[in-house]
Design an enzyme around this catalytic site. Structure first.
Site, PDB file in Angstrom:
ATOM      1  N   GLY A   8       5.275  -1.154  -6.245  1.00 54.45           N
ATOM      2  CA  GLY A   8       5.428   0.001  -5.353  1.00 54.45           C
ATOM      3  C   GLY A   8       6.908   0.250  -5.155  1.00 54.45           C
ATOM      4  O   GLY A   8       7.601  -0.578  -4.551  1.00 54.45           O
ATOM      5  N   GLY A  10       8.375   2.855  -3.647  1.00 55.80           N
ATOM      6  CA  GLY A  10       8.601   3.859  -2.614  1.00 55.80           C
ATOM      7  C   GLY A  10       9.627   3.356  -1.613  1.00 55.80           C
ATOM      8  O   GLY A  10      10.518   2.579  -1.952  1.00 55.80           O
ATOM      9  N   ASN A 119      -0.550  -1.481   4.267  1.00 57.13           N
ATOM     10  CA  ASN A 119      -1.440  -1.410   5.426  1.00 57.13           C
ATOM     11  C   ASN A 119      -2.841  -0.930   5.056  1.00 57.13           C
ATOM     12  O   ASN A 119      -2.985  -0.206   4.073  1.00 57.13           O
ATOM     13  CB  ASN A 119      -0.850  -0.437   6.463  1.00 57.13           C
ATOM     14  CG  ASN A 119       0.176  -1.117   7.347  1.00 57.13           C
ATOM     15  OD1 ASN A 119      -0.022  -2.239   7.782  1.00 57.13           O
ATOM     16  ND2 ASN A 119       1.265  -0.421   7.618  1.00 57.13           N
ATOM     17  N   ARG A 150      10.919  -5.905  16.692  1.00 54.79           N
ATOM     18  CA  ARG A 150      10.909  -4.735  17.586  1.00 54.79           C
ATOM     19  C   ARG A 150      10.939  -5.172  19.051  1.00 54.79           C
ATOM     20  O   ARG A 150      11.623  -4.574  19.876  1.00 54.79           O
ATOM     21  CB  ARG A 150       9.662  -3.888  17.287  1.00 54.79           C
ATOM     22  CG  ARG A 150       9.792  -3.154  15.965  1.00 54.79           C
ATOM     23  CD  ARG A 150       8.502  -2.495  15.523  1.00 54.79           C
ATOM     24  NE  ARG A 150       8.773  -1.612  14.386  1.00 54.79           N
ATOM     25  CZ  ARG A 150       7.836  -1.080  13.618  1.00 54.79           C
ATOM     26  NH1 ARG A 150       6.561  -1.335  13.846  1.00 54.79           N
ATOM     27  NH2 ARG A 150       8.169  -0.288  12.624  1.00 54.79           N
ATOM     28  N   HIS A 174      -1.845  -6.859  12.666  1.00 51.89           N
ATOM     29  CA  HIS A 174      -0.674  -5.967  12.659  1.00 51.89           C
ATOM     30  C   HIS A 174      -1.232  -4.578  12.952  1.00 51.89           C
ATOM     31  O   HIS A 174      -1.625  -3.849  12.047  1.00 51.89           O
ATOM     32  CB  HIS A 174       0.034  -5.990  11.303  1.00 51.89           C
ATOM     33  CG  HIS A 174       1.128  -4.960  11.201  1.00 51.89           C
ATOM     34  ND1 HIS A 174       2.185  -4.918  12.063  1.00 51.89           N
ATOM     35  CD2 HIS A 174       1.299  -3.927  10.347  1.00 51.89           C
ATOM     36  CE1 HIS A 174       2.982  -3.899  11.744  1.00 51.89           C
ATOM     37  NE2 HIS A 174       2.460  -3.281  10.704  1.00 51.89           N
TER      38      HIS A 174
HETATM   39  P1  A3D Z   1       5.707   5.155  -0.253  1.00 50.55           P
HETATM   40  O1  A3D Z   1       7.142   5.475  -0.066  1.00 50.55           O
HETATM   41  O2  A3D Z   1       4.717   6.268  -0.384  1.00 50.55           O
HETATM   42  O3  A3D Z   1       5.577   4.180  -1.521  1.00 50.55           O
HETATM   43  C1  A3D Z   1       4.356   3.718  -2.004  1.00 50.55           C
HETATM   44  C2  A3D Z   1       4.491   3.617  -3.513  1.00 50.55           C
HETATM   45  O4  A3D Z   1       3.323   2.971  -4.027  1.00 50.55           O
HETATM   46  C3  A3D Z   1       4.591   4.984  -4.216  1.00 50.55           C
HETATM   47  O5  A3D Z   1       5.803   5.038  -4.971  1.00 50.55           O
HETATM   48  C4  A3D Z   1       3.361   5.019  -5.114  1.00 50.55           C
HETATM   49  O6  A3D Z   1       3.584   5.708  -6.334  1.00 50.55           O
HETATM   50  C5  A3D Z   1       3.102   3.533  -5.317  1.00 50.55           C
HETATM   51  N1  A3D Z   1       1.755   3.223  -5.789  1.00 50.55           N
HETATM   52  C6  A3D Z   1       0.582   3.756  -5.400  1.00 50.55           C
HETATM   53  N2  A3D Z   1      -0.424   3.196  -6.078  1.00 50.55           N
HETATM   54  C7  A3D Z   1       0.111   2.267  -6.918  1.00 50.55           C
HETATM   55  C8  A3D Z   1      -0.412   1.354  -7.870  1.00 50.55           C
HETATM   56  N3  A3D Z   1      -1.724   1.277  -8.103  1.00 50.55           N
HETATM   57  N4  A3D Z   1       0.462   0.568  -8.529  1.00 50.55           N
HETATM   58  C9  A3D Z   1       1.779   0.634  -8.294  1.00 50.55           C
HETATM   59  N5  A3D Z   1       2.345   1.481  -7.405  1.00 50.55           N
HETATM   60  C10 A3D Z   1       1.506   2.290  -6.735  1.00 50.55           C
HETATM   61  O7  A3D Z   1       5.176   4.240   0.968  1.00 50.55           O
HETATM   62  P2  A3D Z   1       6.025   3.156   1.789  1.00 50.55           P
HETATM   63  O8  A3D Z   1       6.859   2.388   0.835  1.00 50.55           O
HETATM   64  O9  A3D Z   1       6.647   3.792   2.971  1.00 50.55           O
HETATM   65  O10 A3D Z   1       4.835   2.223   2.350  1.00 50.55           O
HETATM   66  C11 A3D Z   1       4.088   1.419   1.464  1.00 50.55           C
HETATM   67  C12 A3D Z   1       2.979   0.676   2.225  1.00 50.55           C
HETATM   68  O11 A3D Z   1       3.568  -0.236   3.145  1.00 50.55           O
HETATM   69  C13 A3D Z   1       2.061   1.585   3.069  1.00 50.55           C
HETATM   70  O12 A3D Z   1       0.731   1.130   2.999  1.00 50.55           O
HETATM   71  C14 A3D Z   1       2.593   1.405   4.476  1.00 50.55           C
HETATM   72  O13 A3D Z   1       1.626   1.686   5.477  1.00 50.55           O
HETATM   73  C15 A3D Z   1       2.971  -0.056   4.433  1.00 50.55           C
HETATM   74  N6  A3D Z   1       3.918  -0.514   5.450  1.00 50.55           N
HETATM   75  C16 A3D Z   1       3.654  -1.711   6.040  1.00 50.55           C
HETATM   76  C17 A3D Z   1       4.513  -2.191   6.994  1.00 50.55           C
HETATM   77  C18 A3D Z   1       4.218  -3.507   7.658  1.00 50.55           C
HETATM   78  O14 A3D Z   1       4.966  -3.975   8.474  1.00 50.55           O
HETATM   79  C19 A3D Z   1       3.021  -4.247   7.275  1.00 50.55           C
HETATM   80  C20 A3D Z   1       5.646  -1.471   7.362  1.00 50.55           C
HETATM   81  C21 A3D Z   1       5.887  -0.258   6.736  1.00 50.55           C
HETATM   82  C22 A3D Z   1       5.005   0.218   5.762  1.00 50.55           C
END
Ligand code: A3D
Length: 306
Positions: A8, A10, A119, A150, A174
């Site tokens: 991922g 992102g 998440n 936080r 969480h």
């Molecule tokens: P984002 O910037 O959208 O990045 C997610 C990435 O995952 C994108 O680039 C997608 O292309 C990629 N992706 C989707 N499906 C696949 C796959 N099958 N294989 C490989 N890559 C894929 O999101 P983000 O980086 O902001 O957040 C990512 C996740 O982390 C989300 O579920 C959030 O809710 C979670 N998150 C958790 C916390 C915790 O503290 C637990 C904090 C912040 C975000």
């Protein structure tokens, strides 16, 4: 040189990769399904390493085979929570993504330790555990350092005390049912209630619970700098075999009276992953809140098939 793969590319994935690079913990592979995205982010991060003299190589890829030999795999792939969504709304869609990613980890990084960030965190970590088939000690979830961080930030801003002197702990989900433990939060060597009255502590707990949603409301997407920082500390604890006590979503197998569920508990993290789960002595009220949080997680987990 250790190898850390981040699945991922992102916001959270690239923040985590940057902070892992800043700590020079190993070379990094950034993976994503979007063509060009991980390659572009890797180039940007490599330029960062050049400027900062960080002797780390970052490679971007759309091919899971490039995670071969990984010591740690960080999973951030998935959808993010939109302003009107709860974390549990994400459950079904992200579970399919985590299952897909986990099958690839099992095939190409069978000896790795896995840190899940996607998440809803605890249930996604459970999904990764079930799908990889790895020992539970090698599959864990990130979030506790964020929630405690936080809470510590609010205490720091109220009391004007160094972060280094504020320590705390969180248990359970969480999410909305998280159980922050003000009783076990310390400023220096004294408990928090010596510095703050009950009402102010309760407000700080509530603000911590709502911090994630507040960030989404303000900037339109979820936190990523702080998650990236926290993830880098967990990667460091494993790569450097630190035996650090970190609130981690871990597999409960009789711990705290619970079985076959992932929830945040204090864990000793080292080269083996989750090397020990620490069982805190809780008050009746804390234990009841923890049980209620576990109930929320069991309901969510029951919606998934393995
Ligand atoms: P984002 O910037 O959208 O990045 C997610 C990435 O995952 C994108 O680039 C997608 O292309 C990629 N992706 C989707 N499906 C696949 C796959 N099958 N294989 C490989 N890559 C894929 O999101 P983000 O980086 O902001 O957040 C990512 C996740 O982390 C989300 O579920 C959030 O809710 C979670 N998150 C958790 C916390 C915790 O503290 C637990 C904090 C912040 C975000």
């Amino acid at each position: 040189m250790p190898l850390i793969t981040v699945v991922g590319s992102g916001r959270v994935g690239t923040s985590a990769a940057l902070q892992v690079a800043m700590r020079e913990l190993g070379d990094i592979v950034l993976l994503d399904i979007v063509p060009g995205l991980p390659q572009g982010e890797a180039l940007d991060l490599n330029h960062t390493c050049a400027i900062l003299d960080l002797d780390v190589d970052v490679r971007g890829s759309n091919d899971y085979r490039d995670m071969e030999g990984s010591d740690v795999v960080v999973v951030t792939a998935g959808l993010t929570r939109k302003p009107d969504m709860t974390r549990l709304d994400l459950l079904l869609k992200n579970a399919e993504i985590i299952k897909d990613v986990s099958r690839h980890i099992r095939e190409y990084a069978p000896r790795s330790k896995v840190i899940v960030v996607t998440n809803p965190l605890d249930v996604m970590t459970y999904t990764a555990y079930k799908t990889t088939g790895f020992e539970s000690s090698r599959v864990m979830g990130f979030s506790g350092l964020l929630d405690v961080g936080r809470f510590r930030q609010i205490i720091h801003s109220r009391l004007g005390v160094s972060y280094k002197s504020i320590r705390g702990m969180v248990l359970g989900e969480h999410g909305d049912s998280m159980v922050l433990l003000p009783r076990l939060t310390h400023v220096g060597v004294e408990p928090l209630h010596r510095f703050m009255d009950e009402k102010t502590i309760a407000e700080a707990v509530e603000a911590t619970r709502k911090a994630g949603a507040e960030i989404i409301r303000l900037k339109g997407w979820s936190a990523h700098h702080a998650p990236g920082a926290g993830v880098s500390l967990m990667v460091q604890a494993i790569i450097k075999d630190e035996k650090a006590v970190i609130p981690t979503s871990a597999y409960l197998d009789g711990h705290y009276g619970e079985r076959d569920i992932y929830a945040v508990v204090p864990c000793v993290l080292g080269a083996g992953g989750v090397e020990k789960i620490i069982e805190l002595e809780l008050t009746d009220e804390e234990r009841a809140k923890f049980k209620a949080s576990i109930k929320v997680l069991r309901e969510a987990a029951s919606q998934l098939k393995f």
